[in-house]
Write an enzyme that holds these catalytic residues in place. Sequence first.
Site, PDB file in Angstrom:
ATOM      1  CG  HIS A 282      -4.545 -29.738   7.759  1.00  0.00           C
ATOM      2  ND1 HIS A 282      -5.959 -30.298   7.608  1.00  0.00           N
ATOM      3  CD2 HIS A 282      -3.553 -30.870   7.421  1.00  0.00           C
ATOM      4  CE1 HIS A 282      -5.267 -31.186   6.445  1.00  0.00           C
ATOM      5  NE2 HIS A 282      -4.271 -31.502   6.927  1.00  0.00           N
TER       6      HIS A 282
ATOM      7  CG  ASP B  41      -2.262 -33.396   1.893  1.00  0.00           C
ATOM      8  OD1 ASP B  41      -1.745 -32.675   2.487  1.00  0.00           O
ATOM      9  OD2 ASP B  41      -2.870 -34.659   1.918  1.00  0.00           O
TER      10      ASP B  41
ATOM     11  CG  HIS C 143      -0.110 -31.345   6.410  1.00  0.00           C
ATOM     12  ND1 HIS C 143      -1.061 -31.977   7.238  1.00  0.00           N
ATOM     13  CD2 HIS C 143       0.627 -31.036   7.337  1.00  0.00           C
ATOM     14  CE1 HIS C 143      -0.508 -32.825   8.614  1.00  0.00           C
ATOM     15  NE2 HIS C 143       1.156 -31.617   8.313  1.00  0.00           N
TER      16      HIS C 143
ATOM     17  CG  ASP D 225      -5.706 -34.906   6.673  1.00  0.00           C
ATOM     18  OD1 ASP D 225      -6.664 -35.078   6.311  1.00  0.00           O
ATOM     19  OD2 ASP D 225      -4.898 -34.825   6.300  1.00  0.00           O
TER      20      ASP D 225
ATOM     21  CG  HIS E  78      -7.867 -37.532   2.990  1.00  0.00           C
ATOM     22  ND1 HIS E  78      -6.606 -38.371   3.433  1.00  0.00           N
ATOM     23  CD2 HIS E  78      -7.345 -36.026   2.607  1.00  0.00           C
ATOM     24  CE1 HIS E  78      -5.607 -36.848   3.991  1.00  0.00           C
ATOM     25  NE2 HIS E  78      -5.614 -36.060   3.684  1.00  0.00           N
TER      26      HIS E  78
ATOM     27  CG  HIS F 137      -4.255 -33.728  11.264  1.00  0.00           C
ATOM     28  ND1 HIS F 137      -4.028 -35.543  11.198  1.00  0.00           N
ATOM     29  CD2 HIS F 137      -3.181 -33.134  10.189  1.00  0.00           C
ATOM     30  CE1 HIS F 137      -3.570 -35.652   9.769  1.00  0.00           C
ATOM     31  NE2 HIS F 137      -2.690 -34.241   8.969  1.00  0.00           N
TER      32      HIS F 137
END
Length: 309
Positions: free
Chosen positions: A61, A65, A63, A201, A259, A138
């Site tokens: 995804h 990080d 994001h 996530d 994570h 998520h």
Amino acid sequence: MRELTVLGTASQVPTRHRNHNGYLLRWDDEVILFDPGEGTQRQMLLAGQAVTPLRRVCITHFHGDHSLGLPGIIQRISLDKVPHPVAMHFPAGGREFFDRLRHATSFYDVADLSPEPVSDGFRVETSAGPLTALPLRHSIETYGYRLAEPDGRRMVPSLLAAHGITGPMVGELQRTGSAGRVTLEQVSAPRPGQRFAFVMDTGLCENVFRLAEGADLLVIESTFLAEDAAMAAQVGHLTAGQAASVARQSGVRTLLLTHFSQRYADSTRFLDEARAEFDGDIVLAEDLMRVPVPPRLGSTDDRASASRR
């Protein structure tokens, strides 16, 4: 060689000891980079890993990080003149983010990239077997990945000898399934394919279990501890105990937790919480560690036994 190099293990922000995400899977000739977060190019250098062998990059995804290291990786692919196409897998709904990262800065672009967005039911054939993706739960569109080597058969020397199969006849058996009146099944045993799953996530959902089912190595987020389970559910993340429960219920052989939220000073608490749920092999991920894919199980019966544990 079948091995995972852990490049980063932090969650939202890096720490003094944990870089943003990054995971390099070497599966014989198939080399896959998962979720290159900020700093991944340097982490690869520290780990002694080059971009040249890369065959594909998988983004769960968009994001930061999990993706802010992508521009550096793409520019390094170009700089090092990687001689083959590199597939780029990412959520289809995030194509705009991919295009922005792809051309984040000016550089001499000779990279041969093959963007292949993923959606529900995604499947692509690789040299290691089919790579599939399933949607997770998520705050934005997110996918988990699964690599599954096809099941096969292994030759049994004692059975070959008992049937008088030697030399070129062995190759004929493997190619055609028979040699004279002797069939492949008579002189071989099932050889289960190995399986790898990558789950970042997500809140707990059915697809987490589908991705993890029978995995020899499961790489899974464990952002929170049970004391913050309500927060984890609210923001779409797992606790260490939930990740371990998934591994137990899914017949996973080796569980790799990663994570980690920066809010916890003592990372051994993640291991303690997971151990209460799962008595198999657990690896608490650290930056730059190398984790081998567990040795192949001997038969499909062995895998079934492992799945029942």
